[in-house]
Design a protein around this motif. Sequence first.
Motif, PDB file in Angstrom:
ATOM      1  N   LYS A 201       0.637  -1.270   0.123  1.00 26.17           N
ATOM      2  CA  LYS A 201       0.123   0.112  -0.039  1.00 26.17           C
ATOM      3  C   LYS A 201       0.725   1.442  -0.080  1.00 26.17           C
ATOM      4  N   ILE A 202       2.124   1.182   0.065  1.00 23.61           N
ATOM      5  CA  ILE A 202       3.167   2.325   0.337  1.00 23.61           C
ATOM      6  C   ILE A 202       4.234   2.148  -0.763  1.00 23.61           C
ATOM      7  N   HIS A 203       3.869   1.673  -1.885  1.00 24.04           N
ATOM      8  CA  HIS A 203       4.871   1.303  -3.112  1.00 24.04           C
ATOM      9  C   HIS A 203       5.971   0.596  -2.751  1.00 24.04           C
ATOM     10  N   GLY A 204       5.656  -0.397  -1.883  1.00 22.94           N
ATOM     11  CA  GLY A 204       6.405  -1.663  -1.719  1.00 22.94           C
ATOM     12  C   GLY A 204       6.030  -2.939  -2.623  1.00 22.94           C
ATOM     13  N   LEU A 205       6.438  -3.868  -1.754  1.00 25.70           N
ATOM     14  CA  LEU A 205       6.210  -5.092  -2.421  1.00 25.70           C
ATOM     15  C   LEU A 205       4.880  -5.944  -1.972  1.00 25.70           C
ATOM     16  N   LYS A 206       3.969  -6.638  -2.703  1.00 21.34           N
ATOM     17  CA  LYS A 206       3.077  -7.480  -2.355  1.00 21.34           C
ATOM     18  C   LYS A 206       3.790  -8.778  -1.394  1.00 21.34           C
ATOM     19  N   GLY A 207       3.015  -9.011  -0.348  1.00 22.53           N
ATOM     20  CA  GLY A 207       3.675 -10.074   0.401  1.00 22.53           C
ATOM     21  C   GLY A 207       4.642  -9.580   1.430  1.00 22.53           C
ATOM     22  N   SER A 208       4.655  -8.238   1.645  1.00 17.89           N
ATOM     23  CA  SER A 208       5.481  -7.565   2.643  1.00 17.89           C
ATOM     24  C   SER A 208       4.605  -6.915   3.737  1.00 17.89           C
ATOM     25  N   GLY A 209       5.021  -6.913   4.808  1.00 14.97           N
ATOM     26  CA  GLY A 209       4.487  -6.156   6.050  1.00 14.97           C
ATOM     27  C   GLY A 209       5.077  -6.255   7.292  1.00 14.97           C
ATOM     28  N   ARG A 233       6.124 -15.607  14.595  1.00 15.89           N
ATOM     29  CA  ARG A 233       5.791 -15.767  13.113  1.00 15.89           C
ATOM     30  C   ARG A 233       6.954 -16.788  12.801  1.00 15.89           C
ATOM     31  N   PRO A 234       7.084 -18.141  13.158  1.00 16.39           N
ATOM     32  CA  PRO A 234       7.967 -18.990  12.639  1.00 16.39           C
ATOM     33  C   PRO A 234       8.114 -19.075  11.278  1.00 16.39           C
ATOM     34  N   GLY A 235       9.213 -19.614  10.669  1.00 13.05           N
ATOM     35  CA  GLY A 235       9.464 -19.951   9.411  1.00 13.05           C
ATOM     36  C   GLY A 235      10.624 -19.055   8.886  1.00 13.05           C
ATOM     37  N   THR A 236      11.250 -19.508   7.830  1.00 12.06           N
ATOM     38  CA  THR A 236      12.400 -18.897   7.396  1.00 12.06           C
ATOM     39  C   THR A 236      12.103 -17.320   6.719  1.00 12.06           C
ATOM     40  N   GLN A 237      12.721 -16.172   7.177  1.00 11.41           N
ATOM     41  CA  GLN A 237      12.439 -15.057   6.976  1.00 11.41           C
ATOM     42  C   GLN A 237      12.602 -14.549   5.620  1.00 11.41           C
ATOM     43  N   ASN A 238      11.837 -13.727   4.927  1.00 13.48           N
ATOM     44  CA  ASN A 238      12.023 -13.322   3.439  1.00 13.48           C
ATOM     45  C   ASN A 238      12.787 -12.078   3.593  1.00 13.48           C
ATOM     46  N   VAL A 239      14.168 -12.186   3.673  1.00 17.15           N
ATOM     47  CA  VAL A 239      14.978 -10.955   4.036  1.00 17.15           C
ATOM     48  C   VAL A 239      14.877  -9.790   2.967  1.00 17.15           C
ATOM     49  N   ALA A 240      15.048 -10.284   1.764  1.00 18.00           N
ATOM     50  CA  ALA A 240      14.874  -9.380   0.499  1.00 18.00           C
ATOM     51  C   ALA A 240      13.608  -8.598   0.794  1.00 18.00           C
ATOM     52  N   ASN A 241      12.388  -9.345   1.121  1.00 14.76           N
ATOM     53  CA  ASN A 241      11.158  -8.360   1.394  1.00 14.76           C
ATOM     54  C   ASN A 241      11.292  -7.540   2.647  1.00 14.76           C
ATOM     55  N   ALA A 242      12.172  -8.086   3.543  1.00 14.00           N
ATOM     56  CA  ALA A 242      12.028  -7.182   5.021  1.00 14.00           C
ATOM     57  C   ALA A 242      13.185  -5.894   4.465  1.00 14.00           C
ATOM     58  N   VAL A 243      14.241  -6.236   3.716  1.00 14.13           N
ATOM     59  CA  VAL A 243      14.987  -5.052   3.328  1.00 14.13           C
ATOM     60  C   VAL A 243      14.221  -3.996   2.463  1.00 14.13           C
ATOM     61  N   ALA A 244      13.366  -4.442   1.705  1.00 11.94           N
ATOM     62  CA  ALA A 244      12.446  -3.645   0.734  1.00 11.94           C
ATOM     63  C   ALA A 244      11.412  -2.911   1.487  1.00 11.94           C
TER      64      ALA A 244
END
Length: 378
Positions: A201-209, A233-244
């Motif tokens: 919603k803020i010009h980021g990526l879908k699937g991130s929050g 929130r267990p599970g391997t983190q999506n680091v690329a999404n986090a940085v984005a």
Amino acid sequence: MIYLDNSATTKPQDDVLKAFQTVATKYFANPSSIHRMGGEVEELLEKSRTQIASLLGVDRHEVIYTSGGTESNNLAIKGVAFQYQNRGSHIITSQIEHPSVLEACRHLEKVGYEVTYLPVNRKGEVSVEQLKKVIRKDTILVTLMHVNNEIGSVQPIGEIANVLQDYPKVMFHVDHVQGFGKISIPYNHKGIDLITISGHKIHGLKGSGCLIKKGQVNLMPLQHGGSQEDGYRPGTQNVANAVALAKAMRLSMEDAKNYHQLKSLKQTIINELQSYKKVMINSSETGAHHIINFSVQNFKPEVLIHAFSDEGIVVSTKSACSSRQNEASHVLLACGKAESDASTAVRVSMNNHQTKEDIEAFIQAFRNIMSKYEKIMG
């Protein structure tokens, strides 16, 4: 095409895409791995977490990465409900919440919780006095949307947070998806316990929050597995999404300085719509600047949306999550709108870089559409 459906999703900024691509290709190791590559990725993950915390004025340990608004809302609502069920089973929300809040509450009702759905006035605003009246000894959670995604009504989050400070056993969750980067809230207010933010919603990526969970709050996790995100929130983190996400949030807060410019653009649209007798404006002029909701008498919304598309303009109906359902807007019905208006509503939603030329093009397209419509209807 001129895109005016930013409340549904936004176009990712180039810098956000570059950040994602760089991390995804160069820093692809698992951040939980103990080798050097894993350590480098973990460092990136935590650096992004620290950046988000710094933007909001909260502690870095209070930032939980999620897949977006729906997951954050569910984790906040169900997580509180199940964690504190020994305290009580009463939840307070409003009648105009996003489906991810309403459906979570309805699910909890099925398993024994009681939910009070606060009414709203014609502007779509809850009453703080009414909220005070419905708080009970067994109330454990108040969950409210900051900016409504359909009509742009704004709830007095700061005032409500002040009230709830007197009720330390009542958690306050704010769905801040439509407000972030536009209308700020007191992020570090002691009366606010949980905050939902969505990347796309803020010009980021879908699937991130992310979900901001203040330190005094515990949550029952919805999933079980490893210890990532402190086990919430267990599970391997999506680091690329986090940085984005961190990049998108920083850029969005910088762009918030442009938000006031949307006020005149919104008024320009309202002035045009008011010149037609068959148009009903459903949004309040005192609401958020970036959302305008209106209905055209005897004009099906899907027909109007396709007509706009033919003119090179992208608009939408209600929430994108339920826009394909042919039913009246629950938000507009709650605001006291007639069934005919609630079932024919169209939403225009702008971003912080919308131009005067974009709105002029929208108005010209609307004039063209209404001219054809009036010839047909007589």
